[in-house]
Design a protein around this motif. Structure first.
Motif, short mmCIF file in Angstrom:
data_model
loop_
_atom_site.label_atom_id
_atom_site.label_comp_id
_atom_site.label_asym_id
_atom_site.label_seq_id
_atom_site.Cartn_x
_atom_site.Cartn_y
_atom_site.Cartn_z
N GLU A 265 -24.64 45.26 67.85
CA GLU A 265 -23.61 44.94 66.61
C GLU A 265 -22.52 44.14 67.29
O GLU A 265 -21.81 44.90 68.08
CB GLU A 265 -23.69 45.71 65.64
CG GLU A 265 -22.85 45.29 64.70
CD GLU A 265 -22.57 46.54 63.51
OE1 GLU A 265 -21.74 46.23 62.74
OE2 GLU A 265 -23.56 47.44 63.48
N ASP A 288 -26.32 43.23 63.80
CA ASP A 288 -25.90 42.47 62.80
C ASP A 288 -24.32 41.77 63.34
O ASP A 288 -23.75 42.36 64.22
CB ASP A 288 -25.13 43.53 61.63
CG ASP A 288 -26.30 44.21 61.04
OD1 ASP A 288 -27.42 43.76 61.06
OD2 ASP A 288 -26.00 45.05 60.23
N GLY A 310 -30.71 41.71 62.98
CA GLY A 310 -30.16 42.37 61.91
C GLY A 310 -29.62 41.32 61.12
O GLY A 310 -30.05 39.92 61.05
N ASP A 311 -28.75 41.57 60.16
CA ASP A 311 -28.22 40.55 59.13
C ASP A 311 -27.34 39.79 59.67
O ASP A 311 -26.34 40.23 60.48
CB ASP A 311 -28.01 41.26 57.97
CG ASP A 311 -29.00 42.06 57.34
OD1 ASP A 311 -29.92 41.49 57.15
OD2 ASP A 311 -28.64 43.13 56.37
N ILE A 313 -26.38 37.45 61.85
CA ILE A 313 -26.22 37.44 63.19
C ILE A 313 -25.44 36.21 63.85
O ILE A 313 -24.83 36.10 64.84
CB ILE A 313 -27.45 37.72 64.30
CG1 ILE A 313 -28.47 36.54 63.89
CG2 ILE A 313 -28.22 38.74 63.89
CD1 ILE A 313 -29.74 36.74 64.90
#
Length: 375
Positions: A265, A288, A310-311, A313
């Motif tokens: 992340e 993310d 992930g969200d 990105i």
């Protein structure tokens, strides 16, 4: 002569009266640890009430005859014979309060003093991570002369805490539930030791055992090269940050023999120099916001196994023109950029799948702006 006779007569009368006076013996049976001295009382006289006796675990009810049915009233009765008075007692009741290990009351039971309670003790509640020892205190199994509170006694179960580095067992610690231990430090000529991984992935130096089973922790090592920071855990490497100014970057397949499997992340967040990024063949997950805010980024290439994304990105990376993605991506294209179709940059005109085909990701193609093309 006459006077002498009178005096002698008076003396004899007094002696006679004294000799004829009757006195009675009174004794007290206390049936307790208290004793009361016997007394004598003149015939027809009254008896002074003694101090009440004391008996552990009992209440004194008064003095009675030997049947303990007829009370003796000191302010009303006269003594006309030898007498034995008997103390009458009522046994006291006391409470036993059972609490659990959190202090919650389970039950309150009343017992008479001296009762054998061995057959009435309730079962100790189970507690995970502990062996039941019994109730505390229960010094005896007869009810004492006071209220008591008993709580469960436990012994913690010992568990193994296994410490690994590169999947090799380094050390085993014996821990109990709730125990906090300071974890050992490791050293290496090339890598920097950071600590140990906890259950949630956090790097820790102290550990509190809150499981009812054996637990394993793995050493976390850090290695920096060419402005990239990697964390090594077990037999894998994770790219956690990039601080360089290059315009092109190829993420290696391996580093020091560790396959690079993850981009963590925020790893490249807000980098303003990179234009092109190629991911190594072992990268399977991307965290993310990993490539968010990269205003210079135009091209990124992933391998087909990089499908755990992930969200957001690519959030606010608005100049991306082309990309190679895994055909196994389960997220929509809009989820990678901002959540809305309008968040997909107008500059994105080329998408290719690493496998050479659309795979399971064809459905997000329709989310591209109409004027963009896919090849």
């Amino acid at each position: 002569m006459t006077n002498c006779i009178k005096i002698f007569g008076m003396i004899m009368l007094s002696v006679s009266l004294f000799a004829c006076q009757v006195r009675y013996h009174v004794s007290f049976e206390t049936n307790s640890e208290t004793s009361i001295d016997d007394v004598t009382v003149d015939d027809g006289g009254s008896l002074a009430q003694p101090v009440d006796p004391i008996k552990t675990g009992h209440t004194f009810l008064g003095w009675f005859d030997e049947t303990l049915e007829i009370p003796f009233y000191f302010n009303q009765s006269i003594v006309t014979e030898d007498l034995t008075l008997y103390a009458k007692w009522a046994v006291n009741f006391y409470t036993m309060t059972y609490e659990d290990f959190e202090g919650n009351i389970l039950i309150v039971i009343s017992y008479p003093y001296g009762t054998d309670i061995s057959s009435n003790v309730i079962e100790v509640p189970e507690r995970e991570g502990f062996v039941v020892l019994g109730w505390n205190p229960l010094e005896s199994l007869t009810m004492p002369a006071h209220d008591i509170v008993v709580t469960p006694a436990y012994a913690p179960i010992a568990y193994d805490l296994n410490l690994y580095s590169d999947k090799e067992l380094v050390q085993t610690l014996t821990v109990t539930y709730g125990q906090q231990v300071t974890l050992p430090l490791l050293s290496d000529d090339t890598l920097t030791f950071l600590g140990w991984t906890s259950m949630n992935g956090e790097v820790i130096s102290t550990y509190t055992h809150n499981l009812y089973q054996t637990q394993a922790l793995s050493a976390v090592w850090e290695y920096e090269i060419e402005d990239i920071t990697y964390h090594m855990v077990e037999d894998k490497a994770y790219l956690v940050s990039y601080e360089g100014n290059a315009t092109e970057l190829v993420i290696p397949d391996d580093i020091l023999g560790y396959p690079v499997t993850s981009i963590e992340e925020d790893a490249f967040k807000d980098n303003q120099s990179l234009i092109s990024i190629l991911l190594g063949e072992h990268v399977s997950s991307i965290g993310d916001f990993a490539f968010s805010g990269m205003e210079a980024l135009e091209y990124i290439e992933m391998q087909d196994q990089a499908y755990e994304l992930g969200d957001l990105i690519f959030y606010e990376s608005s100049k991306i023109e082309s990309m190679v993605l895994s055909s196994r991506i389960s997220k929509s294209l809009s989820q990678l950029f901002g959540g809305l179709v309008s968040d997909i940059p107008q500059s994105l005109t080329y998408i290719k799948f690493a496998s050479g085909g659309p795979g399971y990701s064809f459905y997000f193609m329709s989310q591209l702006p109409f004027e963009n093309s896919i090849t």
